[in-house]
Design a protein around this motif. Structure first.
Motif, PDB file in Angstrom:
ATOM      1  N   ALA A 125      44.003  42.105  50.747  1.00  0.00           N
ATOM      2  CA  ALA A 125      45.242  41.543  51.267  1.00  0.00           C
ATOM      3  C   ALA A 125      46.120  42.690  51.718  1.00  0.00           C
ATOM      4  CB  ALA A 125      45.949  40.716  50.196  1.00  0.00           C
ATOM      5  N   GLN A 126      46.963  42.449  52.730  1.00  0.00           N
ATOM      6  CA  GLN A 126      47.804  43.511  53.262  1.00  0.00           C
ATOM      7  C   GLN A 126      49.066  42.931  53.887  1.00  0.00           C
ATOM      8  OE1 GLN A 126      45.968  45.573  56.602  1.00  0.00           O
ATOM      9  NE2 GLN A 126      44.790  43.755  57.137  1.00  0.00           N
ATOM     10  N   GLY A 127      50.051  43.783  54.031  1.00  0.00           N
ATOM     11  CA  GLY A 127      51.288  43.413  54.691  1.00  0.00           C
ATOM     12  C   GLY A 127      51.890  44.635  55.343  1.00  0.00           C
ATOM     13  N   GLY A 128      52.851  44.420  56.230  1.00  0.00           N
ATOM     14  CA  GLY A 128      53.459  45.560  56.897  1.00  0.00           C
ATOM     15  C   GLY A 128      54.467  45.143  57.935  1.00  0.00           C
ATOM     16  N   LEU A 144      54.430  41.336  59.183  1.00  0.00           N
ATOM     17  CA  LEU A 144      53.096  40.760  59.313  1.00  0.00           C
ATOM     18  C   LEU A 144      52.425  40.799  57.948  1.00  0.00           C
ATOM     19  CD1 LEU A 144      50.991  43.450  59.413  1.00  0.00           C
ATOM     20  CD2 LEU A 144      52.044  43.632  61.652  1.00  0.00           C
ATOM     21  N   ALA A 145      51.535  39.860  57.689  1.00  0.00           N
ATOM     22  CA  ALA A 145      50.829  39.808  56.404  1.00  0.00           C
ATOM     23  C   ALA A 145      49.563  38.988  56.573  1.00  0.00           C
ATOM     24  CB  ALA A 145      51.715  39.195  55.321  1.00  0.00           C
ATOM     25  N   GLY A 146      48.509  39.352  55.816  1.00  0.00           N
ATOM     26  CA  GLY A 146      47.266  38.611  55.927  1.00  0.00           C
ATOM     27  C   GLY A 146      46.160  39.183  55.082  1.00  0.00           C
ATOM     28  N   PHE A 203      41.560  53.393  42.808  1.00  0.00           N
ATOM     29  CA  PHE A 203      42.318  53.625  41.584  1.00  0.00           C
ATOM     30  C   PHE A 203      41.692  52.961  40.361  1.00  0.00           C
ATOM     31  CE2 PHE A 203      44.045  49.694  43.301  1.00  0.00           C
ATOM     32  CZ  PHE A 203      44.218  48.896  42.189  1.00  0.00           C
ATOM     33  N   ALA A 204      40.648  52.139  40.572  1.00  0.00           N
ATOM     34  CA  ALA A 204      39.931  51.483  39.483  1.00  0.00           C
ATOM     35  C   ALA A 204      38.503  51.249  39.950  1.00  0.00           C
ATOM     36  CB  ALA A 204      40.619  50.175  39.097  1.00  0.00           C
ATOM     37  N   PRO A 205      37.567  50.906  39.029  1.00  0.00           N
ATOM     38  CA  PRO A 205      36.160  50.773  39.434  1.00  0.00           C
ATOM     39  C   PRO A 205      35.926  49.874  40.640  1.00  0.00           C
ATOM     40  CG  PRO A 205      36.337  50.720  37.058  1.00  0.00           C
ATOM     41  CD  PRO A 205      37.743  50.757  37.574  1.00  0.00           C
ATOM     42  N   ASN A 206      36.641  48.780  40.793  1.00  0.00           N
ATOM     43  CA  ASN A 206      36.419  47.870  41.923  1.00  0.00           C
ATOM     44  C   ASN A 206      37.614  47.763  42.859  1.00  0.00           C
ATOM     45  OD1 ASN A 206      34.656  46.721  39.535  1.00  0.00           O
ATOM     46  ND2 ASN A 206      33.709  46.001  41.417  1.00  0.00           N
ATOM     47  N   TRP A 207      38.661  48.544  42.654  1.00  0.00           N
ATOM     48  CA  TRP A 207      39.912  48.352  43.380  1.00  0.00           C
ATOM     49  C   TRP A 207      40.341  49.609  44.125  1.00  0.00           C
ATOM     50  CZ3 TRP A 207      42.092  43.602  43.725  1.00  0.00           C
ATOM     51  CH2 TRP A 207      41.680  42.645  42.805  1.00  0.00           C
ATOM     52  N   SER A 208      40.951  49.385  45.296  1.00  0.00           N
ATOM     53  CA  SER A 208      41.489  50.499  46.074  1.00  0.00           C
ATOM     54  C   SER A 208      42.778  50.046  46.750  1.00  0.00           C
ATOM     55  CB  SER A 208      40.487  50.980  47.131  1.00  0.00           C
ATOM     56  OG  SER A 208      40.245  49.967  48.098  1.00  0.00           O
ATOM     57  N   VAL A 209      43.623  51.019  47.098  1.00  0.00           N
ATOM     58  CA  VAL A 209      44.820  50.759  47.896  1.00  0.00           C
ATOM     59  C   VAL A 209      44.692  51.539  49.191  1.00  0.00           C
ATOM     60  CG1 VAL A 209      46.353  50.233  45.973  1.00  0.00           C
ATOM     61  CG2 VAL A 209      46.053  52.621  46.699  1.00  0.00           C
ATOM     62  N   LYS A 210      45.366  51.052  50.251  1.00  0.00           N
ATOM     63  CA  LYS A 210      45.254  51.728  51.540  1.00  0.00           C
ATOM     64  C   LYS A 210      46.589  51.726  52.268  1.00  0.00           C
ATOM     65  CE  LYS A 210      44.136  47.913  54.685  1.00  0.00           C
ATOM     66  NZ  LYS A 210      43.213  47.421  55.723  1.00  0.00           N
ATOM     67  N   ALA A 211      46.733  52.677  53.167  1.00  0.00           N
ATOM     68  CA  ALA A 211      47.849  52.744  54.099  1.00  0.00           C
ATOM     69  C   ALA A 211      47.262  53.060  55.470  1.00  0.00           C
ATOM     70  CB  ALA A 211      48.855  53.812  53.695  1.00  0.00           C
ATOM     71  N   GLU A 212      47.780  52.383  56.532  1.00  0.00           N
ATOM     72  CA  GLU A 212      47.134  52.488  57.836  1.00  0.00           C
ATOM     73  C   GLU A 212      48.147  52.313  58.958  1.00  0.00           C
ATOM     74  OE1 GLU A 212      43.297  50.390  58.313  1.00  0.00           O
ATOM     75  OE2 GLU A 212      44.222  49.410  60.047  1.00  0.00           O
ATOM     76  N   GLY A 268      47.894  47.872  51.904  1.00  0.00           N
ATOM     77  CA  GLY A 268      47.070  46.809  51.349  1.00  0.00           C
ATOM     78  C   GLY A 268      46.318  47.216  50.109  1.00  0.00           C
ATOM     79  N   VAL A 269      45.661  46.238  49.515  1.00  0.00           N
ATOM     80  CA  VAL A 269      44.805  46.441  48.345  1.00  0.00           C
ATOM     81  C   VAL A 269      43.476  45.748  48.620  1.00  0.00           C
ATOM     82  CG1 VAL A 269      45.787  44.401  47.185  1.00  0.00           C
ATOM     83  CG2 VAL A 269      44.606  46.167  45.846  1.00  0.00           C
ATOM     84  N   ASN A 270      42.354  46.393  48.273  1.00  0.00           N
ATOM     85  CA  ASN A 270      41.023  45.853  48.494  1.00  0.00           C
ATOM     86  C   ASN A 270      40.260  45.721  47.177  1.00  0.00           C
ATOM     87  OD1 ASN A 270      41.214  45.650  51.311  1.00  0.00           O
ATOM     88  ND2 ASN A 270      40.501  47.743  51.624  1.00  0.00           N
TER      89      ASN A 270
END
Length: 474
Positions: free
Chosen positions: A266-269, A298-300, A413-422, A467-469
């Motif tokens: 999920a992400q927003g910006g 925007l978000a989605g 940041f965790a075994p199955n989780w990441s954060v992003k900036a784009e 966002g976070v994945n």
């Protein structure tokens, strides 16, 4: 002697150190056949015989045959596919009113089959094959055009109808991205996005026109500009299977986070940019065409797949975003003869792109991306003339297509989780928009229906997203 024999026997009984076991890689080389189903759509811009601008959309189903060759972790291939399609749409325009009579036009286009020949190239990692593709498409298409006139000219009734039709085969370059996952044995499943840019072409329409009861043959050339976007899912069967090959040496991912696998997020910006209209009212000089800024949130959501080889990561990604990005411009002609306002708003925005990057340390990935953008937009144009008490209101909707490039970073940041900036930059291609509206006051009285065409609306956008994945492979 006995001591030497005992020492030899003892040495023989000791276990030998095993050679290190190297994981066998999956070899995607070979011939395959398969089937697919999907959905496609895009704008049809009739520049003559109308004009008309509308969205055509619908399902497709078909099959494919291809061949791959894998060298190291890189896979090259050729693929031929064919689809039965029902991608169709209709644009309707009405002009006139009770005092003037009416003219209604109806333009319809339908793609009933698609054939594509393309090359594929990508990265294989674990059971994933992530690829980009490019080639040429042939589409068979049918067009129909209907006109109904019910008017009075100089006191003489005019009742006229025209019915024209034609078909053609069009050719287009195509670009796509996708991912394929190896199941057990010879089977694999795939998902991909393809963009087919047909550009502008002229087709021949033939039929008849009936005027006040007299029918005569009629023919016309019809110029149409179009492109379509296709998303599809499929299954492939490989002769000989996608078997582990102990002699095939895969390139392992670098130590640390392994980015290979599918993910959702999920992400927003925030987005901002500029839109330029043509002058649909026909009075502004060319140096002062309506141009205005637009911006908002925007978000989605996001879905994608990565394949990692060493420190290199190649991926494909799809995004869908709701937005409130909008803007407007107003102005007056010299002396205030006519006041105008132009407004554009993006309802939703979708991106399909390929990503390529590298791993820094053990948790950070930096990447660049490129692909296609799709936006559904609403456009309105309003003009008022106070001297004659006339007001004109136009409104229309269109799906815009553009190119996107971007760059970003993602941190696990965790075994199955990441954060992003784009950050992404989008350059929308010029899009024709059909506007339907009403004119009220002055010679129009209580109101008549009118139609106009915004010949080319251009736009650029800048997006900043956070966002976070969630990654299905830890």
């Amino acid at each position: 002697m006995l001591a030497a024999s005992a020492a030899g026997a003892s040495a023989a009984d000791m276990p030998l150190k095993a050679s290190p076991i190297v994981a066998a890689g999956l070899d995607w080389s070979g011939v395959y056949i398969g089937a697919h189903a999907g959905y496609g759509g895009g704008m049809k811009d009739w520049e003559s015989n109308g004009p008309a601008d509308f969205v055509a959309r619908g399902p497709l189903v078909g099959g494919q045959v291809g061949i791959n060759k894998q060298l190291g972790s890189v896979v090259f291939g050729l693929e031929l596919d064919g689809s039965w399609a029902d991608i169709k749409g209709t644009g309707v325009s009405t002009m006139g009113g009770a005092a003037f009579g009416t003219v209604e036009t109806r333009a319809t286009s339908k793609i009933d089959s698609l054939v594509t020949f393309a090359g594929r190239a990508g990265i294989a990692a674990d059971r994933w094959f992530v690829f980009a593709k490019g080639g040429i498409t042939a589409a068979h298409e049918k067009h129909d055009y209907l006109v109904n006139v019910n008017a009075v000219l100089g006191g003489v009734p005019l009742i006229q109808s025209a019915s024209l039709s034609g078909s053609e085969t069009r050719y287009a370059p195509m670009l796509g991205f996708g991912a394929e996952y190896a199941l057990v044995g010879p089977w694999s499943i795939l998902a991909e996005y393809n963009y087919h840019h047909f550009g502008a072409g002229t087709s021949r329409l033939t039929g008849q026109v009936t005027t006040n009861g007299v029918t005569t043959p009629f023919a016309a050339n019809n110029r149409i500009e179009q492109s379509i976007h296709v998303a599809r899912l499929g299954v492939n069967y490989r002769f000989g299977g996608i078997a582990p090959d102990p002699s095939f040496a895969p390139v392992p991912a670098a130590p640390g986070t392994n980015w290979t696998g599918a993910y959702i997020g999920a992400q927003g910006g925030y987005g901002w940019g500029q839109t330029q209209w043509p002058d649909v009212f026909g009075i502004a000089p060319g140096t002062s065409l309506p141009r205005f800024d637009n911006s908002s949130w925007l978000a989605g959501g996001t879905i994608g797949v990565n394949a990692q080889v060493g420190r290199f990561v190649f991926g494909v990604e799809g995004e869908i975003l709701a937005t409130d990005i909008k803007g407007n411009a107003g102005g007056s002609t010299v002396g205030g003869f006519l006041d105008t306002t132009y407004t554009s708003k993006i309802d939703w925005l979708a991106l399909a792109s390929a990503r390529a990057g590298f791993v820094v340390g053990d948790k950070l990935m930096l990447y660049g991306k490129g692909g296609l953008a799709i936006a559904e937009e609403q456009h309105t144009a309003v003009a008022t003339q106070s001297l004659l008490a006339v007001s004109i209101n136009y409104a229309g909707k269109a799906v815009h297509t553009g190119a996107v490039i971007g760059a970003g970073g993602e941190y696990a940041f965790a075994p199955n989780w990441s954060v992003k900036a784009e950050y992404d930059y989008i350059k929308m291609f010029a899009q024709q928009v059909q506007l339907q509206g009403t004119a009220v006051g002055g010679p129009f009285g209580a109101g008549v229906q009118i139609s106009a065409t915004a010949t080319k609306v251009t736009q650029d956008l800048h997006l900043v997203k956070f966002g976070v994945n969630y990654h299905f492979n830890p």
